[in-house]
Write an enzyme that holds these catalytic residues in place. Structure first.
Site, PDB file in Angstrom:
ATOM      1  N   GLY A  60       0.843  -1.192   0.000  1.00 47.48           N
ATOM      2  CA  GLY A  60       0.000   0.000   0.000  1.00 47.48           C
ATOM      3  C   GLY A  60       0.878   1.241   0.000  1.00 47.48           C
ATOM      4  O   GLY A  60       2.083   1.145   0.287  1.00 47.48           O
ATOM      5  N   CYS A  87       5.236  -6.274   1.738  1.00 45.87           N
ATOM      6  CA  CYS A  87       5.616  -4.858   1.768  1.00 45.87           C
ATOM      7  C   CYS A  87       4.879  -4.133   2.898  1.00 45.87           C
ATOM      8  O   CYS A  87       5.118  -4.423   4.066  1.00 45.87           O
ATOM      9  CB  CYS A  87       5.385  -4.233   0.390  1.00 45.87           C
ATOM     10  SG  CYS A  87       6.239  -2.670   0.184  1.00 45.87           S
ATOM     11  N   TYR A  88       3.960  -3.233   2.594  1.00 48.80           N
ATOM     12  CA  TYR A  88       3.195  -2.572   3.664  1.00 48.80           C
ATOM     13  C   TYR A  88       2.541  -3.614   4.564  1.00 48.80           C
ATOM     14  O   TYR A  88       2.488  -3.456   5.790  1.00 48.80           O
ATOM     15  CB  TYR A  88       2.125  -1.679   3.030  1.00 48.80           C
ATOM     16  CG  TYR A  88       1.239  -0.953   4.026  1.00 48.80           C
ATOM     17  CD1 TYR A  88       1.640   0.260   4.577  1.00 48.80           C
ATOM     18  CD2 TYR A  88      -0.004  -1.474   4.397  1.00 48.80           C
ATOM     19  CE1 TYR A  88       0.832   0.934   5.489  1.00 48.80           C
ATOM     20  CE2 TYR A  88      -0.817  -0.811   5.304  1.00 48.80           C
ATOM     21  CZ  TYR A  88      -0.398   0.386   5.844  1.00 48.80           C
ATOM     22  OH  TYR A  88      -1.199   1.046   6.738  1.00 48.80           O
ATOM     23  N   HIS A 174       8.334  -7.892  -3.441  1.00 43.96           N
ATOM     24  CA  HIS A 174       7.082  -8.286  -4.104  1.00 43.96           C
ATOM     25  C   HIS A 174       7.253  -9.621  -4.844  1.00 43.96           C
ATOM     26  O   HIS A 174       7.840  -9.650  -5.920  1.00 43.96           O
ATOM     27  CB  HIS A 174       6.652  -7.191  -5.084  1.00 43.96           C
ATOM     28  CG  HIS A 174       6.188  -5.958  -4.386  1.00 43.96           C
ATOM     29  ND1 HIS A 174       4.874  -5.767  -4.015  1.00 43.96           N
ATOM     30  CD2 HIS A 174       6.868  -4.879  -3.942  1.00 43.96           C
ATOM     31  CE1 HIS A 174       4.763  -4.614  -3.389  1.00 43.96           C
ATOM     32  NE2 HIS A 174       5.956  -4.055  -3.321  1.00 43.96           N
ATOM     33  N   GLU A 176       4.913 -11.186  -6.285  1.00 42.87           N
ATOM     34  CA  GLU A 176       3.890 -11.316  -7.333  1.00 42.87           C
ATOM     35  C   GLU A 176       4.342 -10.774  -8.683  1.00 42.87           C
ATOM     36  O   GLU A 176       3.712 -11.062  -9.692  1.00 42.87           O
ATOM     37  CB  GLU A 176       2.586 -10.615  -6.884  1.00 42.87           C
ATOM     38  CG  GLU A 176       2.628  -9.102  -6.789  1.00 42.87           C
ATOM     39  CD  GLU A 176       3.199  -8.564  -5.469  1.00 42.87           C
ATOM     40  OE1 GLU A 176       3.871  -9.335  -4.767  1.00 42.87           O
ATOM     41  OE2 GLU A 176       2.997  -7.376  -5.166  1.00 42.87           O
ATOM     42  N   ASP A 232     -15.768  -8.533 -22.516  1.00 35.15           N
ATOM     43  CA  ASP A 232     -16.272  -8.529 -21.136  1.00 35.15           C
ATOM     44  C   ASP A 232     -17.795  -8.658 -21.102  1.00 35.15           C
ATOM     45  O   ASP A 232     -18.351  -9.456 -20.339  1.00 35.15           O
ATOM     46  CB  ASP A 232     -15.882  -7.231 -20.406  1.00 35.15           C
ATOM     47  CG  ASP A 232     -14.405  -6.944 -20.515  1.00 35.15           C
ATOM     48  OD1 ASP A 232     -13.661  -7.882 -20.850  1.00 35.15           O
ATOM     49  OD2 ASP A 232     -13.989  -5.798 -20.288  1.00 35.15           O
ATOM     50  N   LYS A 374      -8.272  -9.352 -17.682  1.00 30.87           N
ATOM     51  CA  LYS A 374      -8.748  -9.572 -19.050  1.00 30.87           C
ATOM     52  C   LYS A 374      -8.405 -10.971 -19.572  1.00 30.87           C
ATOM     53  O   LYS A 374      -9.231 -11.627 -20.183  1.00 30.87           O
ATOM     54  CB  LYS A 374      -8.118  -8.494 -19.934  1.00 30.87           C
ATOM     55  CG  LYS A 374      -8.588  -8.475 -21.328  1.00 30.87           C
ATOM     56  CD  LYS A 374     -10.018  -8.048 -21.472  1.00 30.87           C
ATOM     57  CE  LYS A 374     -10.170  -6.608 -21.793  1.00 30.87           C
ATOM     58  NZ  LYS A 374     -11.533  -6.132 -21.789  1.00 30.87           N
TER      59      LYS A 374
END
Ligand code: XMP
Length: 518
Positions: A60, A87-88, A174, A176, A232, A374
């Site tokens: 964050g 992280c945060y 991170h 990810e 979508d 997506k």
């Protein structure tokens, strides 16, 4: 947001305003574990009733010691459910359990070398020396004896920790992002070793569960779904159709801002896949009148949004007993409109398909794709049996060609743009590059330039060609289209499109540019 899914193995991501919360969720799903993003202030009691196998605290933008910084319910750390703070998120759990967080002497953004000192659970099978992606101003300086440091970098003494008695872990870097090459192994270890997940979830389960949920929620009610031609809304309609069949009514508003032959294509595809109600509203004149003399992008969007609501409303009120409205909103739409649940996401562009409509109409909203990226939506579309032309069609903004027709939006300029745009798409397809690119289109500029055709001087419009590659549409690179493809696009456009005598290629990435020009 918790949808009451039946997935046995589910992980929650608490969003503290991170750019990456959605990416974390997607990485978890890639490991075949169902994952949802929830507000950071969800209560421990609520979490307990949903029995997740693990909880991940996202990063964050704040400092934990800042006034008003987002906090979590401290009870979450005592549930016995494994927690991974990133992280945060790490700073928050360490702070809550006796650590000291401070501003680092130098902020650390980018790649760093990380030395792993404990190769158990989280770091099982991970090299002792690895590259990680850091993006932080603060860091954990000291932890109480309750914590065991697991890794460090040159500037970050505690880059990873584990609590000695609670199943609580923290990573300053991170895992990810792809810039942490062993990040997926670390997440895999968290999910499999720490949380005990088996990885049995598949996107097909998501389809089945979503269909079941829709069925239960809707009962014998009627649902309206707006079709735009994009993947979508097509996937949303397909999910609804599988769930409730003829109780679905679809509305296609032709706002005069669609791509070449798009309306016919949508109607043809619709009729071949769904045996249900389709309302086509021809509103070209109305939209063009609303846009007359308007050049300011946000004002264009506002007016289009307004006209869209009016048209949709008029048509929807003709559909008897409609109680629900389905929208194909994805997570990036939500955060770029500044409408995310958490965090101060700035409004970059007004996406008119988020918000406004359901309240205006008094409908209950169904947004089955709200948690997906997506490419996950595309996979889902395939799972639901939609054809390749629909599944792989490049996304198209709600405000349509109006935001690609810079300056005044007139029928004549839109026609020029439609022809130019069709050439870009045709040539990218002919080169076999359509699927490898994320979006390819033309932009009509409000600029004339001098040219020479035959022996005559011309003074005509310039067109920019935009082609980008992106995973998530939140960042994007311009596509390095081969010169011969660019050459064909340029030659055809200047020869075939009346009123265009110059073609440029847009070589800006997002950020700092955006994908659309307006
Ligand atoms: P930008 O231009 O913000 O676009 O980088 C990111 C992605 O979103 C699409 N886009 C929109 N989609 N309504 C939509 O449904 C909108 O108002 C809108 N504006 C941009 C854009 O085409 C790209 O895929």
């Amino acid at each position: 947001m918790l949808g009451g899914r039946t997935s046995e193995e589910r992980v929650l991501v608490l969003d503290f305003g991170s750019q990456y919360a959605q990416l974390i969720a997607r990485r978890v799903r890639e490991q075949n574990v169902y994952c949802e993003i929830v507000r950071h202030d969800i209560s421990a009691a609520r979490v307990r009733t949903h029995r997740p196998r693990g909880i991940i605290f996202s990063g964050g933008p704040n400092s934990v010691y800042e006034q008003g910084a987002p906090q979590c319910d401290p009870g979450l750390l005592q549930l016995g459910i494994p927690v991974l703070g990133i992280c945060y998120g790490m700073q928050l759990v360490c702070n809550a359990l006796g650590g000291q967080v401070e501003g680092a002497p130098s902020r650390e953004y980018g790649r760093a070398r990380c030395r792993v000192t404990s190769h158990e659970d989280l770091f099982a099978g991970v090299a002792a020396d690895l590259t990680v992606w850091m993006s932080h101003g603060d860091q954990v300086f000291r932890v109480s004896d309750n914590f065991l440091p697991l890794a460090c970098t040159d500037t970050c003494p505690i880059a990873a920790v584990r609590h000695r008695t609670l199943p609580v872990y923290g990573l300053q870097f991170h895992p990810e992002v792809t810039h942490t090459p062993q990040g997926s192994t670390i997440l895999h270890n968290f999910l499999r070793i720490v949380c005990g997940c088996e990885g049995t979830w598949h996107l097909g389960d998501f389809a089945r569960e979503t269909i079941e949920q829709i069925r239960q929620r809707v009962g014998d009610g009627r649902v309206i779904c707006g079709l735009s031609g994009g993947v979508d809304s097509a996937v949303t309609a397909a999910l609804l159709y599988k769930a409730i069949g003829p109780q679905l009514s679809c509305i296609l508003v032709n706002n005069g801002l669609l791509r070449k032959a798009e309306q016919q294509a949508v109607i043809a595809e619709f009729s071949s896949h769904f045996q249900t109600d389709l309302h086509v509203v021809d509103a070209e004149d109305r939209f063009l009148a609303a846009l007359e003399g308007i050049v300011e992008p946000q004002e264009k969007r506002r007016r289009i949004g307004h006209a869209f609501i009016e048209c949709f409303k008029a048509e929807a009120t003709r559909i008897k007993d409609a109680r629900f409205l389905a929208q194909g909103t994805l997570y990036p739409d939500v955060i770029e409109s500044g409408a995310a649940l958490d965090g101060p996401a700035a409004t970059i562009k007004l996406h008119h398909n988020v918000g406004g409509l359901p309240e205006e109409l008094g409908f209950e909203l169904i947004e089955p794709l709200r948690d997906l990226f997506k490419d996950e939506v595309r996979k889902l579309g395939r799972e639901l049996g939609l054809p390749d032309e629909v599944v792989w069609r490049h996304p198209f903004p709600g405000p349509g060609l109006a935001v690609r027709c810079l300056g005044a939006v007139t029928r004549q300029r839109l026609d020029v743009l439609r022809e130019a745009d069709a050439i870009v798409v045709e040539e990218v397809k002919a080169a076999g590059l359509y699927r490898q690119t994320s979006q390819a289109f033309a932009v009509l500029l409000p600029v004339q330039s001098v040219g020479v055709m035959g022996d005559a001087r011309t003074y005509e419009d310039a067109v920019a060609v935009r082609c980008v590659n992106t995973d998530d549409f939140m960042t994007a690179d311009w596509t390095h289209l081969p010169y011969d493809v660019l050459a064909r696009i340029s030659t055809r456009m200047i020869n075939e499109v009346r009123g265009v005598n110059r073609v440029c290629y847009d070589i800006s990435s997002k950020p700092p540019a955006t994908i659309e020009w307006e």
